[in-house]
Scaffold this motif. Structure first.
Motif, short mmCIF file in Angstrom:
data_model
loop_
_atom_site.label_atom_id
_atom_site.label_comp_id
_atom_site.label_asym_id
_atom_site.label_seq_id
_atom_site.Cartn_x
_atom_site.Cartn_y
_atom_site.Cartn_z
N LEU A 30 0.82 -1.22 0.00
CA LEU A 30 0.00 0.00 0.00
C LEU A 30 0.85 1.26 0.00
CD1 LEU A 30 -2.86 -0.91 2.48
CD2 LEU A 30 -3.06 -0.54 0.04
N GLY A 31 1.98 1.23 0.69
CA GLY A 31 2.85 2.40 0.74
C GLY A 31 3.33 2.82 -0.63
N GLU A 32 3.67 1.85 -1.45
CA GLU A 32 4.14 2.15 -2.80
C GLU A 32 3.00 2.56 -3.71
OE1 GLU A 32 6.10 -1.38 -4.10
OE2 GLU A 32 7.53 -1.34 -2.44
N ARG A 33 1.83 1.94 -3.53
CA ARG A 33 0.71 2.18 -4.45
C ARG A 33 -0.12 3.41 -4.10
NH1 ARG A 33 -1.92 -2.64 -6.99
NH2 ARG A 33 -0.19 -3.81 -7.82
N THR A 34 -0.39 3.60 -2.81
CA THR A 34 -1.36 4.64 -2.44
C THR A 34 -0.82 5.68 -1.46
OG1 THR A 34 -2.29 3.25 -0.70
CG2 THR A 34 -3.34 3.14 -2.85
N GLY A 35 0.37 5.48 -0.92
CA GLY A 35 0.95 6.51 -0.05
C GLY A 35 1.04 6.10 1.41
N TRP A 36 1.67 6.98 2.18
CA TRP A 36 1.98 6.68 3.57
C TRP A 36 0.75 6.59 4.46
CZ3 TRP A 36 0.74 9.98 7.52
CH2 TRP A 36 0.44 11.30 7.17
N MET A 39 3.51 -16.54 12.93
CA MET A 39 4.28 -16.35 11.70
C MET A 39 3.30 -15.88 10.62
SD MET A 39 7.27 -17.33 12.74
CE MET A 39 8.25 -17.61 11.30
N TYR A 40 3.82 -15.22 9.60
CA TYR A 40 2.92 -14.75 8.54
C TYR A 40 3.37 -15.22 7.16
CZ TYR A 40 6.15 -11.17 6.84
OH TYR A 40 7.22 -10.52 6.29
N LYS A 41 2.37 -15.29 6.27
CA LYS A 41 2.62 -15.59 4.86
C LYS A 41 1.88 -14.53 4.05
CE LYS A 41 2.34 -20.52 5.69
NZ LYS A 41 1.43 -21.64 5.56
N PRO A 42 2.57 -13.84 3.16
CA PRO A 42 1.89 -12.86 2.31
C PRO A 42 1.38 -13.52 1.02
CG PRO A 42 4.24 -12.65 2.02
CD PRO A 42 4.03 -13.73 3.05
N TYR A 43 0.25 -13.06 0.55
CA TYR A 43 -0.31 -13.48 -0.73
C TYR A 43 -0.74 -12.21 -1.45
CZ TYR A 43 -0.66 -18.04 1.55
OH TYR A 43 -0.38 -19.20 2.22
N SER A 44 -0.61 -12.19 -2.76
CA SER A 44 -1.06 -10.99 -3.47
C SER A 44 -1.63 -11.35 -4.83
CB SER A 44 0.07 -9.99 -3.62
OG SER A 44 1.11 -10.52 -4.41
N SER A 45 -2.51 -10.49 -5.28
CA SER A 45 -3.04 -10.55 -6.63
C SER A 45 -2.92 -9.13 -7.17
CB SER A 45 -4.48 -11.04 -6.61
OG SER A 45 -5.31 -10.05 -6.04
N GLY A 46 -3.48 -8.88 -8.31
CA GLY A 46 -3.37 -7.56 -8.88
C GLY A 46 -3.97 -6.46 -8.02
N SER A 100 -2.98 -10.07 0.88
CA SER A 100 -3.52 -10.64 2.11
C SER A 100 -2.39 -11.27 2.90
CB SER A 100 -4.62 -11.67 1.81
OG SER A 100 -4.07 -12.78 1.15
N TYR A 101 -2.62 -11.34 4.18
CA TYR A 101 -1.65 -11.94 5.08
C TYR A 101 -2.34 -13.03 5.86
CZ TYR A 101 1.21 -7.96 3.92
OH TYR A 101 1.94 -7.04 3.22
N PHE A 123 -5.37 -19.99 12.38
CA PHE A 123 -4.86 -18.86 11.62
C PHE A 123 -5.85 -17.72 11.63
CE2 PHE A 123 -7.40 -20.94 8.43
CZ PHE A 123 -7.89 -19.91 7.64
N ALA A 124 -5.32 -16.54 11.38
CA ALA A 124 -6.12 -15.34 11.18
C ALA A 124 -5.66 -14.74 9.87
CB ALA A 124 -5.90 -14.35 12.33
N SER A 125 -6.54 -14.05 9.20
CA SER A 125 -6.14 -13.44 7.93
C SER A 125 -6.59 -11.99 7.88
CB SER A 125 -6.71 -14.22 6.75
OG SER A 125 -8.11 -14.20 6.78
N LEU A 126 -5.89 -11.25 7.06
CA LEU A 126 -6.20 -9.85 6.84
C LEU A 126 -6.04 -9.58 5.35
CD1 LEU A 126 -6.81 -7.10 8.24
CD2 LEU A 126 -4.35 -6.74 8.30
N VAL A 127 -7.07 -9.05 4.71
CA VAL A 127 -7.04 -8.75 3.28
C VAL A 127 -7.08 -7.24 3.11
CG1 VAL A 127 -8.22 -9.04 1.06
CG2 VAL A 127 -8.23 -10.90 2.74
N LEU A 128 -6.15 -6.71 2.32
CA LEU A 128 -6.07 -5.28 2.07
C LEU A 128 -6.26 -5.03 0.58
CD1 LEU A 128 -2.84 -4.68 4.15
CD2 LEU A 128 -5.17 -4.22 4.89
N ALA A 129 -7.13 -4.08 0.25
CA ALA A 129 -7.33 -3.69 -1.14
C ALA A 129 -6.25 -2.68 -1.52
CB ALA A 129 -8.71 -3.08 -1.33
N LEU A 130 -5.62 -2.89 -2.67
CA LEU A 130 -4.58 -1.98 -3.12
C LEU A 130 -5.15 -0.77 -3.83
CD1 LEU A 130 -1.96 -4.58 -4.35
CD2 LEU A 130 -1.97 -3.29 -2.22
N ALA A 131 -6.46 -0.77 -4.09
CA ALA A 131 -7.11 0.37 -4.72
C ALA A 131 -7.68 1.29 -3.65
CB ALA A 131 -8.23 -0.12 -5.64
N ALA A 132 -7.97 2.49 -4.03
CA ALA A 132 -8.49 3.47 -3.07
C ALA A 132 -9.92 3.17 -2.64
CB ALA A 132 -8.42 4.88 -3.66
#
Length: 166
Positions: free
Chosen positions: A62-68, A117-124, A128-129, A146-155
């Motif tokens: 997210l930092g690279e795509r949408t900012g701090w 421990m965490y594992k990252p997964y990504s799509s376009g 998600s972690y 396990f627990a998961s967290l999904v983050l949208a890379l779009a605004a």
């Protein structure tokens, strides 16, 4: 003189508002950590009866795509999720640490353990972690989940169809 006091008062309020914004916008991490390898933070706690080790990402895409700002919110969401599991583990451990249990742990040279421990997964459009959580609080066997967290890379928020295509 009254005009000068009014200006000083207004400047004081302005400085306090800016300081308050800066404090909340740039607050540090919730968990204390060390970088154990590029991209991974590690939080550790150890007492006579508890051992906690939590690994989690140092940054998200997210930092690279949408900012701090988005990166700060994402990191807070990750740390809040982990802090919730740490607090829950400590609460359960506290309930079970009777004098007899403490003596048993010392005799067997064991500690109640929490390891995340965490594992990252990504799509376009998403990252998600998966957080693999191992707990041992003295029962017949340890537990893993396990627990998961999904983050949208779009605004904007993702649609249901984007998350679960037909």
């Amino acid at each position: 003189m009254a005009g000068r006091n009014g200006i000083i008062g207004a400047l004081t309020i302005l400085i306090l508002l800016i300081a308050g914004w800066y404090f909340f916008a740039h607050r540090g991490p919730v968990l204390s950590y060390t970088l154990i390898e590029p991209g991974t933070r590690q939080h550790k706690e150890e007492t006579d009866f508890l051992f906690i080790q939590v690994n989690y990402p140092d940054a998200t895409p997210l930092g690279e795509r949408t900012g701090w700002r988005a990166e700060t919110r994402a990191q807070k969401a990750i740390e809040d999720l982990l802090e919730e599991h740490i607090d829950s583990f400590k609460s359960l451990a506290e309930e079970g640490l009777t004098d007899e249990e403490q003596a048993r742990l010392l005799e067997n040279k064991r500690k109640y353990s929490l390891n995340i421990m965490y594992k990252p997964y990504s799509s376009g459009s998403f990252v998600s972690y998966e957080f693999d959580i191992y707990t041992d609080i003295g029962g017949a066997h340890p537990n893993t989940f396990f627990a998961s967290l999904v983050l949208a890379l779009a605004a904007r928020s993702p649609s249901f169809r984007a998350l679960f295509p037909p």
